[in-house]
Design a protein around this motif. Structure first.
Motif, PDB file in Angstrom:
ATOM      1  N   TRP A 249     -47.363  29.784  38.511  1.00 12.59           N
ATOM      2  CA  TRP A 249     -45.918  29.889  38.715  1.00 12.59           C
ATOM      3  C   TRP A 249     -45.440  31.292  38.341  1.00 12.59           C
ATOM      4  CZ3 TRP A 249     -42.222  27.989  41.409  1.00 12.59           C
ATOM      5  CH2 TRP A 249     -40.882  28.211  41.050  1.00 12.59           C
ATOM      6  N   ASN A 250     -44.635  31.883  39.197  1.00 18.63           N
ATOM      7  CA  ASN A 250     -44.060  33.185  38.917  1.00 18.63           C
ATOM      8  C   ASN A 250     -42.551  32.989  38.765  1.00 18.63           C
ATOM      9  OD1 ASN A 250     -42.821  35.733  39.222  1.00 18.63           O
ATOM     10  ND2 ASN A 250     -44.592  36.523  40.371  1.00 18.63           N
ATOM     11  N   ALA A 251     -42.096  32.959  37.524  1.00 18.59           N
ATOM     12  CA  ALA A 251     -40.691  32.627  37.235  1.00 18.59           C
ATOM     13  C   ALA A 251     -39.758  33.675  37.822  1.00 18.59           C
ATOM     14  CB  ALA A 251     -40.482  32.513  35.734  1.00 18.59           C
ATOM     15  N   GLU A 252     -40.223  34.926  37.839  1.00 18.53           N
ATOM     16  CA  GLU A 252     -39.376  36.001  38.347  1.00 18.53           C
ATOM     17  C   GLU A 252     -39.068  35.810  39.834  1.00 18.53           C
ATOM     18  OE1 GLU A 252     -40.417  40.507  38.050  1.00 18.53           O
ATOM     19  OE2 GLU A 252     -40.648  39.529  36.073  1.00 18.53           O
ATOM     20  N   GLY A 254     -39.606  32.947  41.401  1.00 16.17           N
ATOM     21  CA  GLY A 254     -39.223  31.557  41.691  1.00 16.17           C
ATOM     22  C   GLY A 254     -40.167  30.902  42.686  1.00 16.17           C
ATOM     23  N   HIS A 255     -41.403  31.407  42.733  1.00 16.18           N
ATOM     24  CA  HIS A 255     -42.421  30.853  43.646  1.00 16.18           C
ATOM     25  C   HIS A 255     -43.771  30.870  42.945  1.00 16.18           C
ATOM     26  CE1 HIS A 255     -39.896  30.907  47.229  1.00 16.18           C
ATOM     27  NE2 HIS A 255     -39.522  32.133  46.953  1.00 16.18           N
ATOM     28  N   TYR A 256     -44.723  30.115  43.507  1.00 19.43           N
ATOM     29  CA  TYR A 256     -46.087  30.212  43.007  1.00 19.43           C
ATOM     30  C   TYR A 256     -46.759  31.446  43.592  1.00 19.43           C
ATOM     31  CZ  TYR A 256     -45.857  25.578  40.974  1.00 19.43           C
ATOM     32  OH  TYR A 256     -45.514  24.504  40.187  1.00 19.43           O
ATOM     33  N   ASP A 257     -47.485  32.181  42.759  1.00 17.95           N
ATOM     34  CA  ASP A 257     -48.393  33.220  43.266  1.00 17.95           C
ATOM     35  C   ASP A 257     -49.676  32.514  43.672  1.00 17.95           C
ATOM     36  OD1 ASP A 257     -46.604  35.234  42.673  1.00 17.95           O
ATOM     37  OD2 ASP A 257     -47.493  35.675  40.700  1.00 17.95           O
ATOM     38  N   PHE A 258     -50.349  33.036  44.677  1.00 17.05           N
ATOM     39  CA  PHE A 258     -51.626  32.430  45.068  1.00 17.05           C
ATOM     40  C   PHE A 258     -52.543  33.479  45.675  1.00 17.05           C
ATOM     41  CE2 PHE A 258     -50.673  32.027  49.666  1.00 17.05           C
ATOM     42  CZ  PHE A 258     -49.288  32.124  49.660  1.00 17.05           C
ATOM     43  N   GLY A 259     -53.839  33.139  45.738  1.00 13.15           N
ATOM     44  CA  GLY A 259     -54.837  34.084  46.227  1.00 13.15           C
ATOM     45  C   GLY A 259     -54.826  34.164  47.747  1.00 13.15           C
ATOM     46  N   ALA A 260     -55.570  35.164  48.274  1.00 14.33           N
ATOM     47  CA  ALA A 260     -55.621  35.339  49.731  1.00 14.33           C
ATOM     48  C   ALA A 260     -56.760  34.519  50.313  1.00 14.33           C
ATOM     49  CB  ALA A 260     -55.818  36.814  50.061  1.00 14.33           C
ATOM     50  N   PRO A 261     -56.488  33.810  51.393  1.00 17.46           N
ATOM     51  CA  PRO A 261     -57.587  33.125  52.099  1.00 17.46           C
ATOM     52  C   PRO A 261     -58.595  34.154  52.610  1.00 17.46           C
ATOM     53  CG  PRO A 261     -55.433  32.437  52.974  1.00 17.46           C
ATOM     54  CD  PRO A 261     -55.188  33.587  52.040  1.00 17.46           C
ATOM     55  N   ASP A 262     -59.768  33.687  52.962  1.00 14.50           N
ATOM     56  CA  ASP A 262     -60.802  34.563  53.518  1.00 14.50           C
ATOM     57  C   ASP A 262     -60.467  34.819  54.995  1.00 14.50           C
ATOM     58  OD1 ASP A 262     -63.028  35.669  54.674  1.00 14.50           O
ATOM     59  OD2 ASP A 262     -64.460  34.347  53.650  1.00 14.50           O
TER      60      ASP A 262
END
Ligand code: ACO
Length: 311
Positions: A249-252, A254-262
């Motif tokens: 969770w990235n409160a700043e 207001g969304h989830y951070d997530f990794g890049a698909p291949d």
């Protein structure tokens, strides 16, 4: 005169009014719609295969009835969408032919195998969940017949999504082995589900123009983010982990951070080199050949009726 037509067209689009089949439209708009709607229709038709694989082995009568209904819905979606392309002057036989010879795309997601019955649940939850995320905004797409088809399709997609989640809830309340099956299926389907939204915006050649024409109402990355935000709490409730160490969770923001698909894997699958591409297209070709007699009989009957000889 061409300028005036184009200006009026864009004005209608900008005012959020629908373009209808008899309205003037730029050639590129028509081409883009046929491309996107045909690809969407093909996805529904090819998408019957991965789950169809489990109909004969569903663990109970109830699960079998649900799965049958779901796979039949996908066929129906394909048909509404082919009908929408026909309002643009495309011929269904021509689009079918292009799918059969691999000249038109369908969604990358359907080129992965369904290894266990948990995959049926995970496809409902994640794949249909991603489809809804992408397709609800298409109910407001600028082309009338496509927008109207999407309204009905989305209602059915939400039933599909619910059946998947309910199936997984049931399995998660079962044995350790069943829980492990669910987790394994989630691990395999998570990244391909994120790829359904298409390449990142900076590698998406069609997004900018399609947004201007309001064919697309959000970019690929916007919808991918929306899907992640929607899905993480559902995964927590279900008791599975999503296979992404960068997910937080990235409160700043207001969304989830997530990794890049291949993305290399994505382009390989789109180019036809995914785990099941050859199998899916071969199966569709076989079904098409085996259905030849139905098409011939329907055409002969239609011709007879047209000549008034049906009595
Ligand atoms: N699988 C296969 N091909 C893809 C995918 C994907 N997941 N994502 C993008 N592509 C293709 C595009 O069709 C395009 O190819 P083309 O220009 O040769 O036709 C190319 O990759 C570049 O992508 P974009 O420029 O981002 O393409 P576009 O603007 O069309 O966006 C998207 C792609 C988001 C899939 C859009 O077409 C769309 O919203 N389509 C309607 C929904 C749909 O088709 N869903 C099918 C799966 S859901 C289901 O059936 C249950």
């Amino acid at each position: 005169e061409a300028d005036t037509l184009e200006r009026d067209f864009q004005h209608t689009v900008d005012a959020d009014q629908r373009i209808e089949p008899r309205d003037w439209m730029p050639d590129g708009y028509r081409r883009t719609l046929v491309r996107q709607i045909a690809q969407h229709a093909h996805s529904e038709i090819i998408g019957m295969q991965p789950e169809g694989n489990w109909i004969t082995r569903a663990p109970s009568l109830r699960r079998k009835a649900i799965l049958l209904a779901k796979v039949q819905d996908e066929a129906g979606h394909g048909l509404y969408l082919y009908a929408a392309t026909e309002t643009l002057g495309a011929a269904r036989e021509d689009l079918t032919q292009k799918l059969l010879v691999g000249k038109q795309k369908y969604s990358s997601i359907f080129n992965y195998p369904t290894l266990t019955f948990a995959d049926v649940g995970v496809i409902g939850w994640l794949v249909d969940g991603a489809a809804i995320c992408n397709q609800v905004p298409l109910c407001r797409t600028s082309y009338g017949p496509y927008a109207r088809a999407m309204i009905r399709i989305c209602k059915e997609e939400s039933f599909h999504q619910r059946q998947g989640y309910e199936l997984l809830m049931t399995m998660m309340g079962g044995t350790d082995e069943q829980r492990a099956m669910v987790q394994d299926a989630v691990n395999r389907w998570w990244w391909p589900s994120l790829m359904m939204f298409g390449p990142p915006d900076d590698a998406s050649p069609n997004t900018e123009q399609s947004m201007r024409w309001r064919i697309k109402r959000h970019t690929n990355d916007e919808l991918r983010q929306k899907f992640v935000d929607m899905t993480v709490p559902q995964a927590e409730k279900l008791g599975v982990t999503l296979p992404d160490p960068e997910l937080r969770w990235n409160a700043e923001r207001g969304h989830y951070d997530f990794g890049a698909p291949d993305w290399d894997e994505f382009w390989q699958v789109v180019k036809g080199n995914g785990p099941c591409n050859a199998q899916r297209v071969a199966h569709r070709n076989r079904a098409h050949e085996e259905g030849a007699w139905v098409r011939e009989a329907a055409a002969a009957y239609a011709e007879k009726r047209a000549r008034g000889l049906d009595r």
